[in-house]
Motif scaffolding. Structure first.
Motif, PDB file in Angstrom:
ATOM      1  N   ALA A  58       0.822  -1.214   0.000  1.00 36.44           N
ATOM      2  CA  ALA A  58       0.000   0.000   0.000  1.00 36.44           C
ATOM      3  C   ALA A  58       0.853   1.261   0.000  1.00 36.44           C
ATOM      4  N   LEU A  59       2.000   1.205   0.649  1.00 33.60           N
ATOM      5  CA  LEU A  59       2.885   2.373   0.698  1.00 33.60           C
ATOM      6  C   LEU A  59       3.322   2.827  -0.689  1.00 33.60           C
ATOM      7  N   TYR A  60       3.317   1.911  -1.629  1.00 33.91           N
ATOM      8  CA  TYR A  60       3.801   2.197  -2.982  1.00 33.91           C
ATOM      9  C   TYR A  60       2.667   2.204  -4.009  1.00 33.91           C
ATOM     10  N   GLY A  61       1.432   2.116  -3.521  1.00 32.30           N
ATOM     11  CA  GLY A  61       0.287   2.146  -4.414  1.00 32.30           C
ATOM     12  C   GLY A  61       0.097   0.872  -5.213  1.00 32.30           C
ATOM     13  N   ASN A  62       0.701  -0.227  -4.755  1.00 29.97           N
ATOM     14  CA  ASN A  62       0.598  -1.500  -5.461  1.00 29.97           C
ATOM     15  C   ASN A  62      -0.547  -2.339  -4.904  1.00 29.97           C
ATOM     16  N   ALA A  63      -1.291  -2.956  -5.801  1.00 34.51           N
ATOM     17  CA  ALA A  63      -2.381  -3.854  -5.406  1.00 34.51           C
ATOM     18  C   ALA A  63      -2.395  -5.034  -6.374  1.00 34.51           C
ATOM     19  N   TYR A  64      -2.629  -6.211  -5.834  1.00 40.12           N
ATOM     20  CA  TYR A  64      -2.632  -7.426  -6.642  1.00 40.12           C
ATOM     21  C   TYR A  64      -3.882  -8.227  -6.308  1.00 40.12           C
ATOM     22  N   LYS A  65      -4.415  -8.923  -7.302  1.00 39.15           N
ATOM     23  CA  LYS A  65      -5.655  -9.681  -7.111  1.00 39.15           C
ATOM     24  C   LYS A  65      -5.404 -11.064  -6.541  1.00 39.15           C
ATOM     25  N   ARG A  66      -4.290 -11.678  -6.896  1.00 36.22           N
ATOM     26  CA  ARG A  66      -4.048 -13.061  -6.488  1.00 36.22           C
ATOM     27  C   ARG A  66      -3.009 -13.118  -5.368  1.00 36.22           C
ATOM     28  N   HIS A  67      -3.213 -14.056  -4.460  1.00 36.82           N
ATOM     29  CA  HIS A  67      -2.291 -14.228  -3.331  1.00 36.82           C
ATOM     30  C   HIS A  67      -0.870 -14.455  -3.819  1.00 36.82           C
ATOM     31  N   LYS A  68      -0.714 -15.294  -4.851  1.00 39.49           N
ATOM     32  CA  LYS A  68       0.635 -15.592  -5.330  1.00 39.49           C
ATOM     33  C   LYS A  68       1.322 -14.338  -5.858  1.00 39.49           C
ATOM     34  N   ASP A  69       0.560 -13.400  -6.412  1.00 39.15           N
ATOM     35  CA  ASP A  69       1.142 -12.153  -6.890  1.00 39.15           C
ATOM     36  C   ASP A  69       1.534 -11.242  -5.728  1.00 39.15           C
ATOM     37  N   VAL A  70       0.698 -11.210  -4.700  1.00 37.83           N
ATOM     38  CA  VAL A  70       1.009 -10.410  -3.505  1.00 37.83           C
ATOM     39  C   VAL A  70       2.338 -10.878  -2.912  1.00 37.83           C
ATOM     40  N   ILE A  71       2.450 -12.182  -2.721  1.00 34.81           N
ATOM     41  CA  ILE A  71       3.640 -12.751  -2.083  1.00 34.81           C
ATOM     42  C   ILE A  71       4.839 -12.706  -3.030  1.00 34.81           C
TER      43      ILE A  71
END
Length: 138
Positions: A58-71
């Motif tokens: 969130a600090l960098y404005g990044n958001a991902y839909k899938r858990h694997k992408d988040v991690i």
């Protein structure tokens, strides 16, 4: 008059909001651990870690839909670059594997020791994330 539509608050505000969610998940994991609900404790510990990672994104404005992408993106952007220790990247992978087994493997038996490790990893990671977020928010 109602709330304005669209984004309200800063990236730092979103990070802090997510950290509150993280703390709620960790508190739930500890309650479930004490209640001997080990599979559910594993789930909540994982989600504490997952939401902590999203707080950093969130600090960098990044958001991902899938858990694997988040991690995966966390590991690429923050672990491989040594912003967070490599060891924590390995532990996140283990937390994810155990949560997956706890949630989806019908014959998986979670132990108290394993759940205690899950909660301890979540607790350790949350402390690292809180420190990082505080430092970045300055």
């Amino acid at each position: 008059m109602g709330q304005p539509k669209g984004d309200v608050g800063t990236r730092e505000d979103l990070c802090l909001h997510r950290i509150q969610t993280v703390k709620d998940n960790l508190r739930s994991a500890k309650i479930l651990l004490e209640a001997k609900e080990y599979k559910s404790a594993n789930n909540r510990a994982y989600y504490a870690v997952f939401h902590a990672i999203n707080a950093v994104h969130a600090l960098y404005g990044n958001a991902y839909k899938r858990h694997k992408d988040v991690i995966g993106n966390f590991n690429k952007d923050f672990v491989k670059t040594k912003i967070f220790p490599r060891e924590i990247g390995r532990k996140i992978g283990e937390v994810e594997e155990i949560r997956h087994a706890s949630d989806y493997d019908d014959f998986y038996i979670a132990s108290r020791e394993e759940s205690e490790r899950q909660v301890a990893v979540a607790d350790q990671f949350i402390q690292l994330v809180e420190l990082y977020c505080r430092e970045q928010g300055r």
